[in-house]
Enzyme design. Structure first.
Site, short mmCIF file in Angstrom:
data_model
loop_
_atom_site.label_atom_id
_atom_site.label_comp_id
_atom_site.label_asym_id
_atom_site.label_seq_id
_atom_site.Cartn_x
_atom_site.Cartn_y
_atom_site.Cartn_z
N HIS A 143 -2.43 -2.10 17.01
CA HIS A 143 -3.30 -3.10 16.39
C HIS A 143 -4.66 -3.21 17.05
O HIS A 143 -5.52 -3.96 16.57
CB HIS A 143 -2.59 -4.46 16.34
CG HIS A 143 -1.39 -4.44 15.44
ND1 HIS A 143 -0.12 -4.17 15.89
CD2 HIS A 143 -1.31 -4.58 14.09
CE1 HIS A 143 0.71 -4.17 14.86
NE2 HIS A 143 0.02 -4.41 13.76
N LYS A 151 -7.89 -1.92 6.16
CA LYS A 151 -8.86 -2.67 5.36
C LYS A 151 -10.27 -2.49 5.89
O LYS A 151 -11.22 -2.38 5.13
CB LYS A 151 -8.50 -4.16 5.38
CG LYS A 151 -7.71 -4.56 4.17
CD LYS A 151 -7.70 -6.06 4.04
CE LYS A 151 -6.32 -6.51 3.61
NZ LYS A 151 -5.92 -7.79 4.13
N CYS A 172 2.25 -6.93 15.84
CA CYS A 172 3.60 -6.34 15.89
C CYS A 172 4.67 -7.42 15.82
O CYS A 172 5.83 -7.11 15.58
CB CYS A 172 3.84 -5.60 17.21
SG CYS A 172 2.73 -4.27 17.59
N HIS A 190 4.01 1.50 2.50
CA HIS A 190 5.24 0.82 2.05
C HIS A 190 5.86 1.58 0.88
O HIS A 190 7.07 1.69 0.75
CB HIS A 190 4.94 -0.60 1.55
CG HIS A 190 4.10 -1.44 2.46
ND1 HIS A 190 2.88 -1.96 2.09
CD2 HIS A 190 4.30 -1.85 3.73
CE1 HIS A 190 2.37 -2.66 3.09
NE2 HIS A 190 3.21 -2.61 4.11
N CYS A 202 -2.99 -3.35 22.37
CA CYS A 202 -1.84 -2.84 21.63
C CYS A 202 -2.31 -1.60 20.89
O CYS A 202 -3.28 -1.66 20.12
CB CYS A 202 -1.35 -3.89 20.63
SG CYS A 202 -0.31 -3.17 19.33
N HIS A 252 0.85 -1.19 0.00
CA HIS A 252 0.00 0.00 0.00
C HIS A 252 0.89 1.24 0.00
O HIS A 252 2.12 1.15 -0.04
CB HIS A 252 -0.98 -0.02 1.18
CG HIS A 252 -0.34 -0.12 2.53
ND1 HIS A 252 0.56 0.82 3.01
CD2 HIS A 252 -0.45 -1.04 3.52
CE1 HIS A 252 0.94 0.48 4.22
NE2 HIS A 252 0.35 -0.65 4.55
N CYS A 295 2.09 -9.50 21.00
CA CYS A 295 1.16 -9.00 19.98
C CYS A 295 1.57 -9.57 18.63
O CYS A 295 2.67 -9.31 18.14
CB CYS A 295 1.14 -7.47 19.92
SG CYS A 295 0.16 -6.88 18.51
N LYS A 348 -6.67 6.54 10.11
CA LYS A 348 -5.68 5.50 9.94
C LYS A 348 -6.08 4.67 8.72
O LYS A 348 -7.26 4.36 8.55
CB LYS A 348 -5.64 4.63 11.19
CG LYS A 348 -4.48 3.68 11.20
CD LYS A 348 -4.35 2.91 12.50
CE LYS A 348 -3.33 1.81 12.25
NZ LYS A 348 -3.05 0.99 13.38
#
Ligand code: MSP
Length: 484
Positions: free
Chosen positions: A146, A310, A129, A21, A143, A18, A126, A307
């Site tokens: 996440h 998906k 992570c 990256h 977390c 995405h 986690c 953020k």
């Protein structure tokens, strides 16, 4: 000759590429291309991180073999980078056989040295992570990255003596032998180490099958981060036939592979800074290798204030950008979207606006108008690039300071000045060829100078404009950026 070794993180294959990256990878590419232009011997590494609990779970959900699953997603990363004209010298996969063997050799070395010992991990983990968590890391028991409660874990493991390297690491970071940039990120790491201290970390998992077997105890697999970090070494071609992870003890082949060591710049975002500044550097100390020179931490992209994820359905893929704007324009839009090192808020509306303003109306329109007027008036210039030393100097300063958005702004100021001269002097209304030439020549020279400096950001567009404006008779070219 100076050497320049730049890395991106190896990206997890639990998800397709995405724009996050893409940001890191394009930035690394811009730096790599710029250093090649400077004449530095450059190596640019990127790749995929394919082992561990997260990938095992994901492949399990999809009922496919984890390797087959990883093959599919890794290929998507490779394809995305090829489409974006990323000039990486190697694409490392942590499932590469050579990487797997080298990880085993490195861990065996650290074990033999006494830096890895049998222990037990009791605590939280986690999976998102792939990290061990303490209560202090959690927000409302979750977390923060996440938004899930970490798993409770209790298992026998091989631990790495991270605590042993705490003082040495602090010293390296404080004295900028390991530079962490921007400065606020350095302070964050220093205060974390000073306040919380570094505890030994589990380097093996008993209950995760999808990983590299621990060479001296095959009932464990290597902790995915220990495996992943070593990509920065194995991606240079370091192979275990060198006999030892220490280049001075290894064979000629091993030494040749490590001629680029250590990394000049390791690019990443804030999510993975802490592990890179602690565990990774301590592994290098344990292996007797020089630590990284610079870690540069860029900001996070949010989409319309949210953020990216998906569940929100707001993920922007590199392909979405390329289809809409083309390759070079996508590279420009990404690199100019935020102050490098700060978070940025992006959206297609903003990209459209910027595309029209800076590319269609800016660079594209100016080159078209100027080349058209030159051709119409039959002028001959024979321009040579690099006439504006001040411009080169300012641009280089920003590049050296990782201020890519600023470097681009410097170039666009020059283009805007050209636009203003045109609107002011209206050469199309003049008859006298000498007078027209006097107006157009400096603008054409500026366009050429800007185009040369643009090369790391927009390699193809740069090449086109440079060819067009260094020709004896400049001709109107194709439209570079059709309006959206
Ligand atoms: N596999 C680990 C890294 C191991 S390196 C030895 C990992 N992978 S990841 O796929 O999650 O990539 C994280 C990195 O992707 C970030 O550090 C950053 O470089 C990039 N980004 C992911 N999302 C991002 C944004 N929303 N914005 C900007 N960059 C982000 O962590």
């Amino acid at each position: 000759m100076k050497k320049f070794y730049i890395t991106t993180p190896v990206y997890y294959v639990n998800d397709v590429p995405h724009i996050g990256h893409t940001y890191t990878t394009v930035a690394a590419d811009v730096l790599a291309r710029w250093h090649r232009e400077l004449g530095d011997e450059t190596f640019f590494l990127t790749g995929t991180d394919e082992h561990g609990a997260k990938i095992e779970t994901k492949a399990g959900e999809m009922k496919i073999d984890p390797k087959a699953y990883a093959d599919g997603i890794s290929a998507k990363f490779l394809e995305a980078w090829q489409k974006l004209n990323i000039s990486n010298d190697n694409f490392i996969r942590t499932t590469d056989e050579q990487h797997v063997k080298a990880v085993q050799t490195a861990l065996q070395f650290m074990h033999d040295k006494g830096d890895i010992y049998l222990g037990k991990y009791e605590g939280l983990y986690c999976r998102g992570c792939e990290q061990y968590k303490s209560d202090r890391d959690l927000v409302d028991g979750l977390c923060p990255d996440h938004k899930v409660a970490p798993e409770k874990m209790s298992e026998e493991c091989y631990s790495f003596r991270l605590s042993k390297y705490q003082d040495q690491l602090l010293e390296l970071i404080k004295k900028d032998k390991l530079k962490i940039l921007p400065a606020n990120r350095k302070n964050e790491v220093v205060s974390f180490i000073e306040k919380e201290g570094l505890e030994d970390v589990s380097f093996s998992r008993k209950n995760i099958k999808w990983g590299i077997p621990i060479p001296w105890d095959k009932s464990h697999t290597v902790y995915v981060w220990a495996d992943a970090f070593l990509n920065y070494l194995t991606g240079l071609g370091w192979d275990p036939s060198a006999g030892s992870p220490r280049p001075e003890l290894g064979t000629k082949a091993g030494q040749a592979a490590l001629k680029f060591w250590p990394p000049t710049v390791q690019l990443m975002s804030k999510d993975i800074l802490r592990v890179h500044a602690t565990i990774w550097q301590a592994m290098l100390l344990s292996l007797g290798l020089p630590t990284s020179e610079t870690i540069f931490v860029h900001g996070y992209f949010q989409i319309n204030g949210q953020k990216m994820g998906k569940s929100l359905g707001n993920v922007i893929a590199p392909d979405d950008l390329i289809k809409k704007y083309g390759v070079d324009a996508s590279r420009y839009l990404i690199m100019s979207a935020a102050v490098f090192g700060h978070d940025g808020d992006i959206s297609f509306e903003k990209f459209d606006e910027k595309y029209n303003a800076d590319l269609a109306n800016g660079l594209g329109n100016l080159t078209a108008r100027v080349s058209n007027l030159i051709e119409k008036n039959n002028l001959e210039f024979n321009l040579k690039a690099g006439s504006d030393e001040k411009l080169v100097e300012n641009f280089s300063k920003s590049m050296q300071a990782f201020q890519f958005d600023e470097a681009l702004k410097i170039l666009w100021l020059v283009l805007r000045a050209g636009d203003e001269v045109l609107s002011d002097k209206k050469p199309w209304k003049l008859e006298d060829k000498k007078a027209i030439e006097k107006i157009l020549k400096p603008i054409a020279q500026n366009i050429l100078d800007v185009a040369v400096l643009l090369k790391p950001f927009m390699p193809e567009v740069s090449e086109k404009i440079v060819a067009q404006f260094s020709a004896k008779q400049i001709k109107k070219g194709e439209s570079l950026f059709p309006r959206i």
